[in-house]
Scaffold this motif. Structure first.
Motif, short mmCIF file in Angstrom:
data_model
loop_
_atom_site.label_atom_id
_atom_site.label_comp_id
_atom_site.label_asym_id
_atom_site.label_seq_id
_atom_site.Cartn_x
_atom_site.Cartn_y
_atom_site.Cartn_z
N PHE A 181 89.07 28.46 14.03
CA PHE A 181 88.29 29.60 13.56
C PHE A 181 86.96 29.57 14.30
CE2 PHE A 181 90.97 28.15 10.09
CZ PHE A 181 91.61 29.32 9.73
N GLY A 182 86.44 30.75 14.63
CA GLY A 182 85.15 30.83 15.30
C GLY A 182 84.27 31.86 14.61
N PHE A 183 83.01 31.52 14.47
CA PHE A 183 82.02 32.46 13.95
C PHE A 183 81.05 32.70 15.09
CE2 PHE A 183 78.00 33.27 11.52
CZ PHE A 183 78.38 34.49 11.01
N VAL A 184 80.95 33.97 15.54
CA VAL A 184 80.24 34.28 16.77
C VAL A 184 79.20 35.37 16.53
CG1 VAL A 184 80.51 35.08 19.16
CG2 VAL A 184 82.29 33.68 18.11
N ARG A 185 78.01 35.16 17.11
CA ARG A 185 76.94 36.17 17.11
C ARG A 185 76.98 36.89 18.45
NH1 ARG A 185 71.04 36.19 15.69
NH2 ARG A 185 71.39 34.22 14.67
N ILE A 186 77.03 38.21 18.40
CA ILE A 186 77.01 39.02 19.62
C ILE A 186 75.89 40.03 19.48
CG2 ILE A 186 78.28 40.70 21.00
CD1 ILE A 186 80.81 39.18 20.35
N THR A 187 75.04 40.10 20.49
CA THR A 187 73.93 41.04 20.48
C THR A 187 74.40 42.39 21.00
OG1 THR A 187 72.39 39.23 20.85
CG2 THR A 187 71.57 41.44 21.27
N THR A 188 74.14 43.43 20.21
CA THR A 188 74.49 44.78 20.61
C THR A 188 73.22 45.63 20.63
OG1 THR A 188 74.92 45.50 18.34
CG2 THR A 188 76.79 44.60 19.57
N GLY A 189 73.36 46.85 21.07
CA GLY A 189 72.22 47.75 21.09
C GLY A 189 71.80 48.07 22.51
N ASP A 190 70.63 48.68 22.63
CA ASP A 190 70.12 49.06 23.94
C ASP A 190 68.73 48.47 24.13
OD1 ASP A 190 68.43 50.59 22.36
OD2 ASP A 190 69.51 52.46 22.73
N ALA A 191 68.02 48.94 25.14
CA ALA A 191 66.69 48.41 25.44
C ALA A 191 65.71 48.67 24.29
CB ALA A 191 66.16 49.03 26.73
#
Length: 169
Positions: free
Chosen positions: A86-96
């Motif tokens: 199992f993996g718990f992952v943070r991914i950054t989304t969005g724009d500038a």
């Protein structure tokens, strides 16, 4: 203080701190996650930390932390054809103008994992979700191509509703 779990009873001194998950482990409830899984989860959730992933593997009948780090490629390298994790992952989304962290729970089942282990993972996932509670999207993955960070980011954007990045396109 006395903790009751099924037919088992544990007497616990009030000066001794016993986490509920440790007590569950001692009762032997399947693959109950260890206390250290919560610590790894909190590292990923911490906005002041560079840690962007934590993984959890099987150690006998217990789910334990397998690692954590700031390089997503390290997480991907743990996803081999002969294991499940199992993996718990943070991914950054969005724009500038607006960056935000989105979290995902990944269940990896390698191509060479036995049918019995595949069946057991769905039951064990509910125990992992007792600790990993806040995530935008859940993935069950067996194909390494679906582990690509861009693929996950796009899926998280779709799950997030309005996509203001489209104005820049």
């Amino acid at each position: 203080m006395t903790l009751h779990f099924s037919s088992h009873v544990f007497a616990v001194s009030t000066c001794m701190k016993l986490d509920v998950f440790e007590a569950i482990e001692k009762v032997g409830r399947g693959a109950a996650p260890s206390f250290h899984c919560r610590e790894a989860y909190n590292l990923v959730r911490d906005d002041t930390s560079d840690i962007c992933w934590a993984s959890f593997k099987y150690d006998g009948s217990t789910i334990v932390p397998a690692g954590h780090g700031s390089d997503y490629e390290e997480f991907k390298s743990q996803c081999a054809d002969d294991n499940r994790l199992f993996g718990f992952v943070r991914i950054t989304t969005g724009d500038a103008m607006s960056k935000r962290a989105k979290f995902t729970l990944i269940t990896w089942i390698g191509e060479n994992v036995s049918g019995l282990q595949r069946a057991k993972i769905s039951t064990d996932k509910s125990l992992v979700k007792d600790i990993v509670q806040n995530f935008a999207k859940e993935f069950m993955i067996s194909d390494p191509r679906e582990l690509e960070e861009d693929y996950l980011r796009n899926e998280l954007k779709k799950a997030g509703g309005a996509n203001y990045d489209a104005q820049a396109e």
